[in-house]
Scaffold this motif. Structure first.
Motif, PDB file in Angstrom:
ATOM      1  N   PHE A 238      11.952   1.110  -9.496  1.00  0.00           N
ATOM      2  CA  PHE A 238      11.690  -0.253  -9.961  1.00  0.00           C
ATOM      3  C   PHE A 238      10.585  -0.306 -11.011  1.00  0.00           C
ATOM      4  N   TRP A 239       9.557   0.515 -10.862  1.00  0.00           N
ATOM      5  CA  TRP A 239       8.453   0.475 -11.830  1.00  0.00           C
ATOM      6  C   TRP A 239       8.951   0.815 -13.225  1.00  0.00           C
ATOM      7  N   ARG A 240       9.871   1.803 -13.284  1.00  0.00           N
ATOM      8  CA  ARG A 240      10.422   2.199 -14.577  1.00  0.00           C
ATOM      9  C   ARG A 240      11.243   1.072 -15.208  1.00  0.00           C
ATOM     10  N   HIS A 241      11.949   0.299 -14.344  1.00  0.00           N
ATOM     11  CA  HIS A 241      12.831  -0.755 -14.856  1.00  0.00           C
ATOM     12  C   HIS A 241      12.101  -2.082 -15.078  1.00  0.00           C
ATOM     13  N   TYR A 242      11.168  -2.417 -14.171  1.00  0.00           N
ATOM     14  CA  TYR A 242      10.608  -3.774 -14.175  1.00  0.00           C
ATOM     15  C   TYR A 242       9.100  -3.832 -14.374  1.00  0.00           C
ATOM     16  N   GLY A 243       8.449  -2.692 -14.474  1.00  0.00           N
ATOM     17  CA  GLY A 243       7.023  -2.672 -14.746  1.00  0.00           C
ATOM     18  C   GLY A 243       6.202  -3.414 -13.710  1.00  0.00           C
ATOM     19  N   SER A 244       5.312  -4.286 -14.174  1.00  0.00           N
ATOM     20  CA  SER A 244       4.380  -4.973 -13.279  1.00  0.00           C
ATOM     21  C   SER A 244       5.069  -5.945 -12.321  1.00  0.00           C
ATOM     22  N   LEU A 245       6.333  -6.297 -12.613  1.00  0.00           N
ATOM     23  CA  LEU A 245       7.074  -7.200 -11.731  1.00  0.00           C
ATOM     24  C   LEU A 245       7.745  -6.472 -10.569  1.00  0.00           C
ATOM     25  N   SER A 246       7.649  -5.141 -10.551  1.00  0.00           N
ATOM     26  CA  SER A 246       8.433  -4.366  -9.595  1.00  0.00           C
ATOM     27  C   SER A 246       8.101  -4.708  -8.146  1.00  0.00           C
ATOM     28  N   ARG A 247       6.835  -4.799  -7.809  1.00  0.00           N
ATOM     29  CA  ARG A 247       6.473  -5.071  -6.409  1.00  0.00           C
ATOM     30  C   ARG A 247       6.926  -6.461  -5.974  1.00  0.00           C
ATOM     31  N   HIS A 248       6.798  -7.426  -6.873  1.00  0.00           N
ATOM     32  CA  HIS A 248       7.244  -8.775  -6.547  1.00  0.00           C
ATOM     33  C   HIS A 248       8.755  -8.796  -6.308  1.00  0.00           C
TER      34      HIS A 248
ATOM     35  N   GLN B  84       0.812  -1.224   0.000  1.00  0.00           N
ATOM     36  CA  GLN B  84       0.000   0.000   0.000  1.00  0.00           C
ATOM     37  C   GLN B  84       0.844   1.273   0.000  1.00  0.00           C
ATOM     38  N   ILE B  85       2.151   1.140   0.140  1.00  0.00           N
ATOM     39  CA  ILE B  85       3.017   2.322   0.147  1.00  0.00           C
ATOM     40  C   ILE B  85       3.221   2.782  -1.300  1.00  0.00           C
ATOM     41  N   PRO B  86       2.908   4.032  -1.616  1.00  0.00           N
ATOM     42  CA  PRO B  86       3.101   4.507  -2.998  1.00  0.00           C
ATOM     43  C   PRO B  86       4.577   4.458  -3.402  1.00  0.00           C
ATOM     44  N   ASN B  87       4.821   4.252  -4.689  1.00  0.00           N
ATOM     45  CA  ASN B  87       6.199   4.175  -5.183  1.00  0.00           C
ATOM     46  C   ASN B  87       7.012   5.415  -4.848  1.00  0.00           C
ATOM     47  N   ARG B  88       6.366   6.583  -4.905  1.00  0.00           N
ATOM     48  CA  ARG B  88       7.109   7.831  -4.661  1.00  0.00           C
ATOM     49  C   ARG B  88       7.631   7.914  -3.226  1.00  0.00           C
ATOM     50  N   GLU B  89       7.047   7.126  -2.307  1.00  0.00           N
ATOM     51  CA  GLU B  89       7.498   7.138  -0.917  1.00  0.00           C
ATOM     52  C   GLU B  89       8.571   6.084  -0.643  1.00  0.00           C
ATOM     53  N   LEU B  90       9.049   5.426  -1.695  1.00  0.00           N
ATOM     54  CA  LEU B  90      10.090   4.403  -1.545  1.00  0.00           C
ATOM     55  C   LEU B  90      11.421   4.869  -2.128  1.00  0.00           C
ATOM     56  N   ASP B  91      11.560   6.197  -2.282  1.00  0.00           N
ATOM     57  CA  ASP B  91      12.746   6.730  -2.957  1.00  0.00           C
ATOM     58  C   ASP B  91      13.970   6.824  -2.064  1.00  0.00           C
ATOM     59  N   HIS B  92      13.850   6.450  -0.780  1.00  0.00           N
ATOM     60  CA  HIS B  92      15.016   6.503   0.107  1.00  0.00           C
ATOM     61  C   HIS B  92      15.630   5.118   0.340  1.00  0.00           C
TER      62      HIS B  92
ATOM     63  N   PRO C  37      30.795  14.978  -2.726  1.00  0.00           N
ATOM     64  CA  PRO C  37      29.497  15.027  -2.042  1.00  0.00           C
ATOM     65  C   PRO C  37      28.353  15.520  -2.920  1.00  0.00           C
ATOM     66  N   ASP C  38      28.652  16.429  -3.877  1.00  0.00           N
ATOM     67  CA  ASP C  38      27.574  16.919  -4.734  1.00  0.00           C
ATOM     68  C   ASP C  38      27.073  15.823  -5.664  1.00  0.00           C
ATOM     69  N   LEU C  39      27.987  14.919  -6.073  1.00  0.00           N
ATOM     70  CA  LEU C  39      27.574  13.821  -6.941  1.00  0.00           C
ATOM     71  C   LEU C  39      26.830  12.736  -6.171  1.00  0.00           C
ATOM     72  N   VAL C  40      27.249  12.497  -4.926  1.00  0.00           N
ATOM     73  CA  VAL C  40      26.662  11.395  -4.169  1.00  0.00           C
ATOM     74  C   VAL C  40      25.191  11.652  -3.861  1.00  0.00           C
ATOM     75  N   HIS C  41      24.792  12.929  -3.865  1.00  0.00           N
ATOM     76  CA  HIS C  41      23.385  13.254  -3.618  1.00  0.00           C
ATOM     77  C   HIS C  41      22.577  13.347  -4.916  1.00  0.00           C
ATOM     78  N   ASN C  42      23.217  13.047  -6.022  1.00  0.00           N
ATOM     79  CA  ASN C  42      22.509  12.999  -7.304  1.00  0.00           C
ATOM     80  C   ASN C  42      21.722  11.687  -7.362  1.00  0.00           C
ATOM     81  N   SER C  43      20.414  11.780  -7.342  1.00  0.00           N
ATOM     82  CA  SER C  43      19.574  10.580  -7.246  1.00  0.00           C
ATOM     83  C   SER C  43      19.736   9.643  -8.434  1.00  0.00           C
TER      84      SER C  43
ATOM     85  N   PHE D 284      14.033   1.767  -4.737  1.00  0.00           N
ATOM     86  CA  PHE D 284      12.773   1.072  -4.991  1.00  0.00           C
ATOM     87  C   PHE D 284      11.836   1.929  -5.841  1.00  0.00           C
ATOM     88  N   ALA D 285      11.912   3.243  -5.703  1.00  0.00           N
ATOM     89  CA  ALA D 285      11.022   4.124  -6.460  1.00  0.00           C
ATOM     90  C   ALA D 285      11.245   4.005  -7.963  1.00  0.00           C
TER      91      ALA D 285
END
Length: 417
Positions: free
Chosen positions: A221-231, A148-156, A206-212, A218-219
């Motif tokens: 994963f949807w872009r890379h794995y589509g419907s398989l991302s949650r699994h 139930q956690i939205p993908n955008r909240e898994l970016d950390h 340090p400026d590069l290490v904070h480049n997302s 996990f945020a």
């Protein structure tokens, strides 16, 4: 006819006799061959590391040294005396002292690891109890499932597939250096000087290490794995080692304010600082356009304006809290992600050392030493001295889940003044 019948009978009896001989022969040697063909027992291996079962490499090495010493035999000549005997005796005593010292070091490290293991179990148990509701603390998302956690909240949640590690980074809790460690482990960034992946965490800018873009989270994963991302997320959560570092919530807020508003920062001035001053600073005239101009004119948000901004319901209706002051339970979801190691900034050096051994990467990477954020718990009373009691208590309610989840004491010196 009688001859043929006799031959047939003899053939049958002969066959039976040979069959019995084969059975007897197999009974004598067959068991041996079967035993030799059996596969040796395989050592059991756990898919996820358990801190309570942690054994450091230095312990293993020390144990081997002890065994090697014990197995040696000192040859004493039958006839001797004088300088020769004294030399042999001195050498024997020296070896004995080394053996005792090695044993002492092994026992000391084992004892230290046992204490650290118990502390980790206590930290994990505290999270489990708080998330179960038995501690009487309610907060958004406590009972929801991971799905139930939205993908955008898994970016950390940063993933290192090579070493099967997941790190949830918390801003203002040594995350710059831990991100550097993750870059070295995952080999996700090439050094322009060598043309190869970075091998030293301190060398990662340090400026590069904070480049997302350089971290797999996990945020993404949807872009890379589509419907398989949650699994895939659930599989990695089950089999990878997960860790995070936390800090006293109020001290973290002070650190965030000092870092983002105590010095000119154009992005934070435009997005947040100017908003705070207009809403809560009774500013009638127009504000300077840049943070540099504002600081020259002595115009900057106060800590009380910052607290007012956090407590104002309008703030989150407009946009989610910035990661530098968003609660840890909203960044890392400890009620849904079962962390294997919970470190603290207050014990950063020892926790970092034990974590790298626990992850079995202490031979390839180290935690960067040197300057660290020095905002101290003892500063709380001074920073909150001009904040009304009502606001302090409301702020505690806002961050109480983090206090309770991670075992930080209620700051009575701030709340009861």
């Amino acid at each position: 006819m009688g001859t043929w019948r006799g031959l047939r009978t003899a053939f049958i009896l002969g066959s039976l006799f040979m069959f019995l001989l084969i059975i007897i022969y197999w009974d004598d040697i067959g068991g041996l061959h079967l035993d030799q063909l059996q596969d040796p027992k395989q050592k059991s291996s756990s898919t996820s590391r358990s801190y309570s079962g942690f054994t450091s490499r230095s312990q293993t090495g020390s144990s081997s040294a002890v065994n090697t010493t014990d197995s040696r035999t000192t040859l004493v000549p039958e006839e001797g005396g004088g300088a020769g005997d004294e030399h042999e005796e001195e050498e024997r005593r020296s070896k004995q002292e080394q053996k005792e010292e090695t044993r002492g070091n092994v026992e000391k490290e084992r004892s230290h690891n046992t204490v650290t293991g118990r502390e980790q179990e206590m930290r994990k148990r505290r999270i489990t109890d708080t998330c179960s509701g038995s501690e009487g603390v309610e907060f958004p998302g406590r009972t929801r499932a991971f799905e139930q956690i939205p993908n955008r909240e898994l970016d950390h949640l940063i993933v290192d597939d090579k070493h099967r590690i997941i790190y949830c980074y918390v801003p203002k809790v040594a995350c710059t250096n831990w991100k550097r460690v993750m870059v070295v482990l995952s080999q996700s960034l090439i050094s322009p000087s060598s043309g190869k992946p970075y091998t030293e965490p301190e060398a990662v800018p340090p400026d590069l290490v904070h480049n997302s873009s350089i971290h797999l989270t996990f945020a993404k994963f949807w872009r890379h794995y589509g419907s398989l991302s949650r699994h895939l997320m659930e599989l990695k959560l089950q089999h990878y080692t997960k860790f995070l570092f936390v800090r006293d919530p109020f001290v973290r807020l002070i650190s965030a304010f000092r870092n983002k508003f105590g010095r000119p920062n154009e992005d934070f001035y435009r997005q947040f600082g100017s908003v705070m001053m207009r809403r809560y600073g009774n500013v009638s005239e127009s504000l300077p356009e840049t943070a540099a101009e504002a600081f020259v004119a002595g115009i900057k948000p106060t800590f009380q304006q910052f607290i007012s901004y956090l407590l104002d319901p309008v703030t989150e209706r407009e946009s989610i809290f910035n990661e530098h002051w968003r609660q840890v339970y909203r960044l890392c979801h400890p009620c849904q992600v079962k962390y294997d190691f919970i470190g603290r900034l207050e014990t950063l050096e020892t926790d970092a050392e034990h974590l790298l051994k626990f992850l079995e990467v202490d031979d390839i990477v180290h935690f960067p030493s040197g300057a660290r954020n020095r905002t101290a718990t003892s500063w709380e009373r001074d920073w909150f001295s001009k904040i009304p009691i009502r606001m302090r208590r409301e702020l505690y309610q806002l961050y109480e889940p983090d206090f309770r989840l991670f075992g930080y004491p209620k700051p009575d010196s701030v709340l009861l003044q």
